[in-house]
Design a protein around this motif. Structure first.
Motif, short mmCIF file in Angstrom:
data_model
loop_
_atom_site.label_atom_id
_atom_site.label_comp_id
_atom_site.label_asym_id
_atom_site.label_seq_id
_atom_site.Cartn_x
_atom_site.Cartn_y
_atom_site.Cartn_z
N GLY A 12 0.91 -1.14 -0.11
CA GLY A 12 0.06 -0.12 0.11
C GLY A 12 0.74 1.29 0.11
N CYS A 13 1.80 1.23 0.82
CA CYS A 13 2.80 2.21 1.02
C CYS A 13 3.51 2.47 -0.52
N ALA A 14 3.89 1.46 -1.02
CA ALA A 14 4.78 1.49 -2.42
C ALA A 14 3.59 2.11 -3.49
N ILE A 15 2.64 1.67 -3.19
CA ILE A 15 1.62 2.15 -4.48
C ILE A 15 1.46 3.65 -4.27
N GLU A 16 1.40 4.18 -3.03
CA GLU A 16 1.19 5.61 -2.72
C GLU A 16 2.47 6.27 -3.35
N VAL A 17 3.86 5.73 -3.06
CA VAL A 17 4.89 6.37 -3.54
C VAL A 17 4.90 6.59 -5.20
N HIS A 18 4.55 5.38 -5.87
CA HIS A 18 4.55 5.17 -7.21
C HIS A 18 3.46 6.26 -7.89
N LYS A 19 2.16 6.34 -7.01
CA LYS A 19 1.28 7.29 -7.52
C LYS A 19 1.69 8.75 -7.54
N ARG A 20 2.50 8.85 -6.60
CA ARG A 20 3.01 10.30 -6.34
C ARG A 20 3.95 10.64 -7.18
N LEU A 21 4.93 9.71 -7.48
CA LEU A 21 5.84 10.04 -8.19
C LEU A 21 6.23 9.49 -9.53
N GLY A 22 5.50 8.35 -10.08
CA GLY A 22 5.35 8.03 -11.35
C GLY A 22 6.53 7.32 -11.33
N PRO A 23 7.01 6.24 -12.70
CA PRO A 23 8.40 5.82 -12.96
C PRO A 23 9.29 6.83 -13.53
N GLY A 24 10.44 6.53 -13.70
CA GLY A 24 11.49 7.23 -14.48
C GLY A 24 12.39 7.89 -13.28
N LEU A 25 12.19 7.67 -12.04
CA LEU A 25 13.24 8.10 -11.17
C LEU A 25 14.26 7.04 -10.96
N LEU A 26 15.44 7.37 -10.11
CA LEU A 26 16.32 6.50 -9.45
C LEU A 26 15.82 5.65 -8.51
N GLU A 27 16.42 4.43 -8.26
CA GLU A 27 16.03 3.63 -7.24
C GLU A 27 16.02 4.47 -5.66
N SER A 28 17.19 4.96 -5.61
CA SER A 28 17.34 5.77 -4.28
C SER A 28 16.31 6.79 -3.98
N ALA A 29 15.66 7.44 -4.89
CA ALA A 29 14.61 8.25 -4.76
C ALA A 29 13.25 7.35 -4.12
N TYR A 30 13.00 6.24 -4.92
CA TYR A 30 11.79 5.51 -4.35
C TYR A 30 12.12 5.02 -2.87
N GLN A 31 13.66 4.34 -2.69
CA GLN A 31 13.86 3.96 -1.39
C GLN A 31 13.49 4.96 -0.27
N GLU A 32 14.05 6.35 -0.57
CA GLU A 32 13.73 7.20 0.61
C GLU A 32 12.21 7.44 0.72
N ASP A 61 32.29 -10.10 4.74
CA ASP A 61 31.45 -8.76 4.46
C ASP A 61 31.72 -8.21 3.11
N HIS A 62 30.79 -8.35 2.19
CA HIS A 62 30.97 -7.72 0.63
C HIS A 62 30.29 -6.72 0.23
N GLY A 63 29.64 -6.01 1.30
CA GLY A 63 28.90 -4.84 0.86
C GLY A 63 27.72 -4.95 0.28
N TYR A 64 27.21 -6.40 0.64
CA TYR A 64 25.61 -6.74 0.11
C TYR A 64 24.51 -5.76 1.35
N ARG A 65 23.66 -5.17 0.48
CA ARG A 65 22.76 -4.68 1.63
C ARG A 65 21.24 -4.76 1.11
N ILE A 66 20.48 -5.02 2.25
CA ILE A 66 18.94 -5.07 2.01
C ILE A 66 18.47 -3.80 1.99
N ASP A 67 17.88 -3.42 0.48
CA ASP A 67 17.28 -2.24 0.48
C ASP A 67 16.55 -1.58 1.79
N LEU A 68 15.39 -2.58 2.04
CA LEU A 68 14.60 -2.07 3.27
C LEU A 68 14.36 -3.58 4.04
N LEU A 69 14.46 -3.51 5.50
CA LEU A 69 14.31 -4.71 6.17
C LEU A 69 13.09 -4.06 7.04
#
Length: 123
Positions: A12-32, A61-69
């Motif tokens: 639900g939160c992801a859909i809200e973000v996508h509705k407001r921003l739409g496609p075309g941005l960097l992954e980091s923008a959606y993550q924030e 530790d090879h720098g693998y990171r989960i975007d969000l937990l």
């Protein structure tokens, strides 16, 4: 809160973000923005959680990171690609296995409608 309820809130939160921003941005923008929405929804969220690899007795530790937990239960991996492929799925499944998590959501924001960019994965 069980993983299904957490998953519904995340989507639900992801859909809200996508509705407001739409496609075309960097992954980091959606993550924030998704991080913000999830926190506003009252969920415990860790961003860029380190994911070490343990091989036998060696911790690498090879720098693998989960975007969000989310709630220390649900792995959320964000993408901004033309199409999800097997390597994206494998990445989330690996995080689930290494962290002993049960549920992962692979979210691709580079789609016209977010429902077409959601993949739910179970360990």
């Amino acid at each position: 809160m069980n993983v299904d309820d957490i998953s519904k809130t995340i989507i639900g939160c992801a859909i809200e973000v996508h509705k407001r921003l739409g496609p075309g941005l960097l992954e980091s923008a959606y993550q924030e923005c998704l991080f913000y929405e999830l926190r506003q929804a009252g969920l415990e969220v860790q961003k860029e959680k380190p994911m070490p690899i343990v091989y036998k007795e060696v911790k690498l530790d090879h720098g693998y990171r989960i975007d969000l937990l989310v709630e220390d239960k649900v792995v959320v991996e964000l993408k901004t690609v033309d199409a999800l492929n097997e390597i994206h799925t494998a990445q989330v499944l690996t995080y689930l296995k290494l962290g002993n998590y049960k549920l992962g959501l692979l979210l691709n924001f580079q789609v016209a409608m977010l429902k077409d960019g959601i993949k739910r994965l179970i360990n």
